[in-house]
Design an enzyme around this catalytic site. Structure first.
Site, short mmCIF file in Angstrom:
data_model
loop_
_atom_site.label_atom_id
_atom_site.label_comp_id
_atom_site.label_asym_id
_atom_site.label_seq_id
_atom_site.Cartn_x
_atom_site.Cartn_y
_atom_site.Cartn_z
CD GLU A 37 -4.96 -5.13 3.41
OE1 GLU A 37 -3.78 -5.46 3.15
OE2 GLU A 37 -5.27 -4.19 4.16
CD GLU A 43 -3.09 -0.76 2.27
OE1 GLU A 43 -4.18 -1.34 2.19
OE2 GLU A 43 -2.74 -0.07 3.28
#
Length: 331
Positions: A248, A160
């Site tokens: 995710e 991320e």
């Protein structure tokens, strides 16, 4: 003699029972083989569109008790997971940067996934990976050299990137370096590339895509916080021709906590099914937060329904409903 014959018959029946049980569920990797990217879709080596569904492990250094073949077997057999994501912590305390032995945790789990016939994401779980590309190149070069010959493996090279980590100046140059290191040993397996703002701004990547085959782009969401506007962002990216992979997501808000949003998550499931986008749910953990699938229990497998959080019960039901038809024995 009659007693021996009877005993032999019983043994044969037991062996046949085990044989039938083991063949009743086929390996998802045997079913789909070598995966590749074709436009917006992940496809099998036989040309059919593939949508994988499974679980993401929690940060490896903090929930290492679940990084076992026993846990993975339970996720495959009871939860019907076709994929697992191994979230190797990198920058945080105890992660790979300061503890290179985290590598061996990942190796054990990839070996187990291959043995069990599952797809597996090797996730470089970092928010700052672009600041140390040499470390990432070393890690992924090792992984690609070891596992490049197996169709089970998918590489996620940057979990991320943060909001102020820009695609053109930071994320893409980093990705190109790491992809080159992987491709020296593995020319074929899919590589999933993180996108700006916690892997949400996928249209930026789609406007300036990486020039390599079998690349997908990471889309993360937490259903209570991220709704239609993020699905619009995903559609905008797909219209430009790229493939997305939800490596995710959570059933709650972006903190991993707060309200459990079954209705909001179902809206996302409808969207993901419409576009055949693969997903992994966050996370296999007994941490006291909404996103965890487990209550504070000590068992690493064979969980009963009462061991599961509301999110865990909900996700398990979805996996069983959607994945069971994929795993049934061919007639």
């Amino acid at each position: 003699m009659k007693t021996h014959a009877k005993l032999l018959s019983v043994i044969l029946l037991i062996m046949l029972g085990f044989s039938f049980q083991s063949s009743a569920q086929q390996s998802i990797v045997r079913k789909y083989g070598q995966l590749s990217v074709n436009g917006n879709y992940i496809v099998s080596q036989f040309g059919d569109t593939v949508q994988l569904r499974g679980m993401s492990m929690f940060w490896s250094q903090w929930m290492g008790q679940y990084y076992t073949e026993q846990t993975l077997t339970w996720l495959r057999d009871d939860w019907k997971c076709t994929i697992v994501r191994l979230a190797m912590g990198v920058d945080e305390d105890g992660g790979y940067k300061e503890n290179p032995n985290e590598l061996f945790k990942i190796i054990d789990m990839v070996d187990a996934a291959i043995k069990l016939g599952m797809y597996v994401i090797i996730d470089y779980h970092s928010h700052h990976a672009h600041k140390n590309p040499e470390l990432a190149k070393k890690f992924f070069s090792t992984m690609a050299r070891k596992y490049g010959k197996y169709p089970n493996v998918i590489y996620e090279i940057y979990n991320e990137p943060l909001q102020d980590t820009y695609w053109k100046s930071s994320i893409k140059p980093y990705a190109e370096q790491v992809i080159k290191a992987i491709r020296e040993h593995d020319p074929d397996n899919i590589i999933v590339v993180g996108t700006r703002q916690w892997s949400q701004l996928v249209s930026e990547a789609a406007e300036d895509p990486i020039q390599d085959k079998n690349i997908a782009y990471t889309l993360h969401f937490y259903a209570v916080s991220h709704g239609q506007y993020l699905r619009d962002e995903a559609e905008k990216a797909m219209k430009k021709g790229v493939a997305l992979f939800v490596t995710e997501f959570g059933t709650c808000d972006y903190s991993g906590n707060g309200k459990f949003g079954a209705e909001e998550t179902n809206e996302w499931f409808a969207f993901l099914d419409k576009y055949k986008i693969s997903w992994c749910n966050w996370s296999v953990a007994n941490k006291k937060e909404t996103a965890s699938i487990l209550l504070p229990v000590s068992e690493i497998s064979h969980w009963s329904e009462t061991d599961l959080t509301p999110s865990g019960q909900f996700i398990r039901n979805e996996l069983i409903l959607k994945n069971t038809p994929l795993l049934k024995r061919k007639k």
